[in-house]
Design an enzyme around this catalytic site. Structure first.
Site, PDB file in Angstrom:
ATOM      1  N   ASP A   1      21.320  -6.353 -22.770  1.00 31.78           N
ATOM      2  CA  ASP A   1      22.644  -6.222 -22.093  1.00 31.78           C
ATOM      3  C   ASP A   1      23.253  -4.864 -22.560  1.00 31.78           C
ATOM      4  O   ASP A   1      24.383  -4.436 -22.119  1.00 31.78           O
ATOM      5  CB  ASP A   1      23.449  -7.172 -22.031  1.00 31.78           C
ATOM      6  CG  ASP A   1      24.025  -7.527 -23.481  1.00 31.78           C
ATOM      7  OD1 ASP A   1      23.485  -6.893 -24.423  1.00 31.78           O
ATOM      8  OD2 ASP A   1      25.122  -8.041 -23.684  1.00 31.78           O
TER       9      ASP A   1
ATOM     10  N   SER B   1      21.609 -11.326 -23.726  1.00 29.92           N
ATOM     11  CA  SER B   1      21.640 -10.133 -24.690  1.00 29.92           C
ATOM     12  C   SER B   1      20.227 -10.311 -25.224  1.00 29.92           C
ATOM     13  O   SER B   1      19.364  -9.706 -24.277  1.00 29.92           O
ATOM     14  CB  SER B   1      22.844 -10.601 -25.698  1.00 29.92           C
ATOM     15  OG  SER B   1      22.670  -9.443 -26.719  1.00 29.92           O
TER      16      SER B   1
END
Length: 452
Positions: free
Chosen positions: A239, A94
């Site tokens: 992401d 992420s």
């Protein structure tokens, strides 16, 4: 949970999050899931391929066939899982720096696993209990094409494309070299916007900026907004499940302010919103104004998802949830964060002709500060948390211990808690002035530094 934090498990790739570990997690997930097929996907990080290879091997070893999705945004994975009714081992870290990688587990409904399901997987990992197949039952691999294209179509179809297109908006987009580079500029073009991009080449080294879309990383986007006369700047994390914004003047819009604006548009009387214990007063005010309930959870997507599902099971409408970091859920669309959909919903707010700066004006009264205190060992973490506990015992406010320690002072609040994804203790504060917010944060920081 020892392995899975507030949003999957992460660590420095190979050194902390090894291929062997990815293999074990995948074997455990394949053992727990009652399915004969599991997807594997990743973001753009340079270590993603090798970790996906390990995960695919683990899935095949317990007798499940493997769908290899390649480089895709997290929300595209969610869509694929929901449509194909196939769970996924997703390799992504992420917003973490380039040297990190991680694993999220997504169910066959397209939603990250809830706490109880993660605990079952974790128990199999720690106990090394895997239902391994023999050589005749090993899974086979299929490479799946078109996942990103299908995701683009799904977002465009889910919002008011005509209203956005009629507004004739110019949008500056910074995907930060992450997985959103592969889809999100195309989504905004399909919505009828003129699109300008920066840092839009997928590159797991993140040369233009680090993956977390925080103000100190968004100078390129702010300059692009000003130089192109854009109506809005949009930035995503690695992401692409989050979106943060820059207004038409190039000024950063606080994530809590954009969440409040989206909530004011989505909520009605009797609804519920779900947020974490670091919730801003802005969202508190919106819920009070419209007559909606506000439910608080520990920080992290997993905890928010769990609470939303509990409320939905009880018959409560939950049109919006999330945190002030750009991670917003619209559960009636999908119970997962989707950076492009979040941004499209914000573009809908601009479709009536108001500039972005005006849309968030009602939610600009508070100032947020955030500091991180790094630690190198569990012993050091214990000292830091002990100092935090001692500090709140002496404070002139009753602590909320839902997640860490939150002190509410009426005009302001401060929260100290350990990160669920990094070796850091986070200190948050909010007040109506920067001086007051920094004063509260500095008090906690001083206590933590003394504990070192």
């Amino acid at each position: 949970m020892k392995l899975f934090g507030s949003s999957g498990t992460r660590g420095v790739a190979i050194a902390d999050l090894s291929p062997e570990f990815a293999l074990r997690v995948a074997k455990a997930a394949g053992t727990v899931w009652e399915t004969d097929r599991v997807a594997v996907a990743r973001d753009t990080r340079t270590t993603g391929e090798l970790l996906c290879n390990a995960a695919a091997a683990g899935i095949a070893a317990v007798g499940c066939d493997v769908d290899r999705l390649g480089e895709v945004p997290t929300p595209a994975v969610g869509r694929y899982c929901a449509v194909r009714e196939t769970p996924c081992v997703l390799v992504t870290a992420s917003h973490n720096p380039p040297e990190f990688n991680g694993i999220k587990l997504v169910g066959d409904d397209g939603v990250e696993l809830q706490v109880d399901a993660l605990e079952r997987v974790e128990n199999h990992v720690l106990g090394e209990e895997f239902d391994e197949a023999d050589w005749r039952g090993a899974g086979q691999t299929t490479h799946i094409d078109g996942v990103n294209d299908a995701y683009v179509e799904s977002v465009v179809d889910a919002v008011d494309r005509a209203a956005i297109a009629d507004a004739d908006l110019t949008v500056a987009v910074d995907p930060g070299h992450g997985a959103g580079s592969l889809t999100n500029p195309a989504i905004y073009r399909r919505l009828g916007c003129s699109v300008r991009t920066v840092n839009a080449q997928p590159d797991g080294r993140f040369p233009g900026r680090l993956p977390e879309p925080v103000p100190e990383h968004l100078g390129d986007l702010q300059r692009l907004v000003r130089s192109s006369d854009a109506d809005l700047g949009i930035a995503h994390d690695g992401d692409a499940d989050r979106a943060v914004f820059v207004d038409e003047t190039g000024a950063y819009i606080e994530g809590d302010a954009s969440l409040a604006a989206l909530a004011a548009d989505a909520l009605s009387a009797g609804d519920a919103a779900v947020s974490a214990v670091n919730v801003s007063q802005r969202l508190v005010d919106v819920c009070e104004d419209v007559g909606a309930d506000l439910e608080l959870t520990p920080i992290g997507a997993t905890n928010i998802i769990t609470r939303v599902r509990e409320l939905q099971a009880a018959g409560k409408r939950v049109p919006i949830a999330g945190e002030g970091n750009g991670g917003v859920f619209f559960p009636e669309y999908r119970l997962s964060r989707d950076g492009a959909y979040i941004a499209a919903r914000f573009l809908e707010l601009l479709a009536d002709g108001r500039p972005a700066s005006e849309v968030v004006v009602p939610y600009a009264d508070y100032v947020n500060v955030r500091h991180n205190v790094s630690y190198d060992s569990d012993a050091e973490l214990d000292r830091l948390l002990g100092a935090a506990e001692a500090y709140v015992r002496e404070a002139a406010a009753e602590p909320n211990t839902t997640d860490g320690y939150r002190l509410d002072y009426g005009d302001a609040w401060v929260l100290v808690r350990p990160s669920g994804t990094e070796p850091k203790v986070r200190v948050y504060a909010e007040a109506r002035s920067a001086d007051r917010a920094e004063e509260l944060a500095d008090g906690v920081l001083a206590a933590l530094e003394d504990a070192r």
